[in-house]
Design an enzyme around this catalytic site. Structure first.
Site, PDB file in Angstrom:
ATOM      1  N   TYR A 285       0.830  -1.221   0.000  1.00 36.22           N
ATOM      2  CA  TYR A 285       0.000   0.000   0.000  1.00 36.22           C
ATOM      3  C   TYR A 285       0.857   1.259   0.000  1.00 36.22           C
ATOM      4  CZ  TYR A 285      -4.495  -2.174  -0.026  1.00 36.22           C
ATOM      5  OH  TYR A 285      -5.588  -2.872  -0.447  1.00 36.22           O
TER       6      TYR A 285
ATOM      7  N   ARG B  30       1.775   1.769  -3.517  1.00 37.90           N
ATOM      8  CA  ARG B  30       0.631   2.258  -4.314  1.00 37.90           C
ATOM      9  C   ARG B  30       0.344   3.729  -4.022  1.00 37.90           C
ATOM     10  NH1 ARG B  30      -4.417  -1.496  -3.769  1.00 37.90           N
ATOM     11  NH2 ARG B  30      -5.196  -0.074  -5.359  1.00 37.90           N
TER      12      ARG B  30
ATOM     13  N   ASN C 231     -13.129   3.891  -7.322  1.00 33.61           N
ATOM     14  CA  ASN C 231     -11.685   4.099  -7.230  1.00 33.61           C
ATOM     15  C   ASN C 231     -11.247   4.403  -5.809  1.00 33.61           C
ATOM     16  OD1 ASN C 231     -11.687   3.749  -9.948  1.00 33.61           O
ATOM     17  ND2 ASN C 231     -11.485   5.913 -10.460  1.00 33.61           N
TER      18      ASN C 231
ATOM     19  N   ASP D 235      -8.144   5.821  -5.465  1.00 38.65           N
ATOM     20  CA  ASP D 235      -6.983   6.692  -5.689  1.00 38.65           C
ATOM     21  C   ASP D 235      -7.146   8.103  -5.126  1.00 38.65           C
ATOM     22  OD1 ASP D 235      -8.605   8.035  -7.619  1.00 38.65           O
ATOM     23  OD2 ASP D 235      -7.915   6.671  -9.196  1.00 38.65           O
TER      24      ASP D 235
ATOM     25  N   HIS E 269     -15.280   1.979  -2.332  1.00 44.34           N
ATOM     26  CA  HIS E 269     -14.268   1.020  -1.887  1.00 44.34           C
ATOM     27  C   HIS E 269     -13.225   1.654  -0.972  1.00 44.34           C
ATOM     28  CE1 HIS E 269     -15.341  -1.553  -5.661  1.00 44.34           C
ATOM     29  NE2 HIS E 269     -16.248  -1.619  -4.711  1.00 44.34           N
TER      30      HIS E 269
ATOM     31  N   CYS F 165      -8.621   1.920  12.240  1.00 45.76           N
ATOM     32  CA  CYS F 165      -7.991   1.211  13.350  1.00 45.76           C
ATOM     33  C   CYS F 165      -8.550  -0.212  13.444  1.00 45.76           C
ATOM     34  CB  CYS F 165      -8.228   1.957  14.660  1.00 45.76           C
ATOM     35  SG  CYS F 165      -7.581   1.066  16.079  1.00 45.76           S
TER      36      CYS F 165
ATOM     37  N   GLY G 274     -15.919   5.026 -17.285  1.00 43.74           N
ATOM     38  CA  GLY G 274     -14.725   4.210 -17.053  1.00 43.74           C
ATOM     39  C   GLY G 274     -14.876   3.061 -16.085  1.00 43.74           C
TER      40      GLY G 274
ATOM     41  N   SER H 187     -16.113  -1.133 -15.968  1.00 43.92           N
ATOM     42  CA  SER H 187     -16.592  -2.299 -16.709  1.00 43.92           C
ATOM     43  C   SER H 187     -17.924  -2.763 -16.101  1.00 43.92           C
ATOM     44  CB  SER H 187     -15.557  -3.423 -16.635  1.00 43.92           C
ATOM     45  OG  SER H 187     -15.290  -3.722 -15.288  1.00 43.92           O
TER      46      SER H 187
END
Ligand code: NAD
Ligand code: ZN
Length: 255
Positions: free
Chosen positions: A66, A69, A101, A103, A125, A133, A197, A199
């Site tokens: 992570y 990322r 997303n 991000d 998500h 925590c 964007g 699927s």
């Protein structure tokens, strides 16, 4: 009338709008997808790392992934699609952005546009830049670098001292109830849905979009590829997000 103009009018005429986005909107910002190149990290697949079991077994390894990322995404900027949507949401108070997303780019775009990063944004998500925590469940924003050199240096909760984890939904985990009910509520009220964007194979995304269409709302899709929602869509634009979204949400005076 062009298909873009038709879609723009449907959106302009709608009362409430749900914008549903997926990895494709961030492809134009250079965020790597799970399935494309960069989907493998040190021979681990995301399905092996983004799970509660992986974290229980080796929290240091999962945090190292992570941390990597977060670093990759920190170098990416919101593109014209994120920015146009953020400005639109600020101009019209009945626009909700629901994203799959993690991000955080919709939140960055909202801040750049001068709005609140969390106002009318639902991150289904979770976010790479939030932590939760494992002890007391407290969630908060977290952008500082993560030191994953050893288990002792991993981030811990200031309140109870337990290990913190990324506040994202892992494989095999349910979405938080409050997040789901918030998104369903938006879908039930929306007169139009703009899908960008995704699927739409992962639930609840597909279900949210079809809820709007089943109630007679307009469904507009922006995606270079055909998806499971294409046959339901009133307008399906086979283009990249950054190339088309700004024109769809441009106001009369801005054109
Ligand atoms: P997906 O990978 O299943 O689908 C991406 C879609 O975007 C495809 O239909 C593709 O045709 C389309 N696309 C590609 N380039 C595009 C562009 N420039 N403009 C518009 N569309 C474009 O992604 P998904 O539907 O979001 O589902 C993937 C899952 O993986 C989600 O659960 C998500 O949380 C996670 N994920 C998130 C990120 C991120 O946060 N950026 C990245 C990868 C995966
Ligand atoms: Zn705690």
């Amino acid at each position: 009338m062009s298909q873009v103009e038709r879609a723009r009018r449907l959106l302009a005429g709608a009362g409430e709008v749900m914008v549903l986005t997926g990895a494709g909107i961030s492809a134009d910002s250079g965020v790597p997808t799970f399935r494309g190149e960069g989907g493998l990290w040190r021979e681990h697949r995301p399905e092996e790392l983004a799970t509660p079991r992986a974290f229980a077994r080796d929290p240091r390894l999962v945090w190292e992934w992570y941390a990597w990322r977060r670093e990759v995404v920190s170098g990416c900027r919101p593109n014209e699609a994120h920015r146009a949507l953020a400005r639109w949401a600020l101009r019209r108070d009945a626009v909700w952005i629901v994203t799959q997303n993690v991000d955080g780019l919709h939140a960055v775009a909202a801040r750049v546009a001068g709005g609140s990063p969390t106002d009318r944004l639902i991150e289904l998500h979770g976010s790479l830049f939030r932590v939760r925590c494992t002890g007391c469940g407290e969630r908060r924003a977290h952008r500082r670098p993560i030191d994953a050199t050893s288990e002792a240096t991993l981030p811990r909760c200031e309140a109870c001292g337990s290990l913190l984890r990324p506040d994202v939904v892992w494989f095999g985990e349910p979405l938080p109830e409050s997040v789901i009910s918030g998104a369903v509520e938006v879908a039930r009220r929306a007169d139009a849905c703009l899908v960008v964007g995704t699927s739409a194979v992962v639930q609840p995304a597909a279900g949210l979009a079809s809820t709007v269409a089943q109630r007679g709302g307009a469904l507009i899709e922006v995606n270079p590829a055909v998806t499971s929602l294409t046959t339901l869509a009133h307008v399906s634009l086979r283009t990249r997000a950054a190339a088309t979204v700004p024109a769809l949400v441009a106001s009369e005076d801005a054109r």
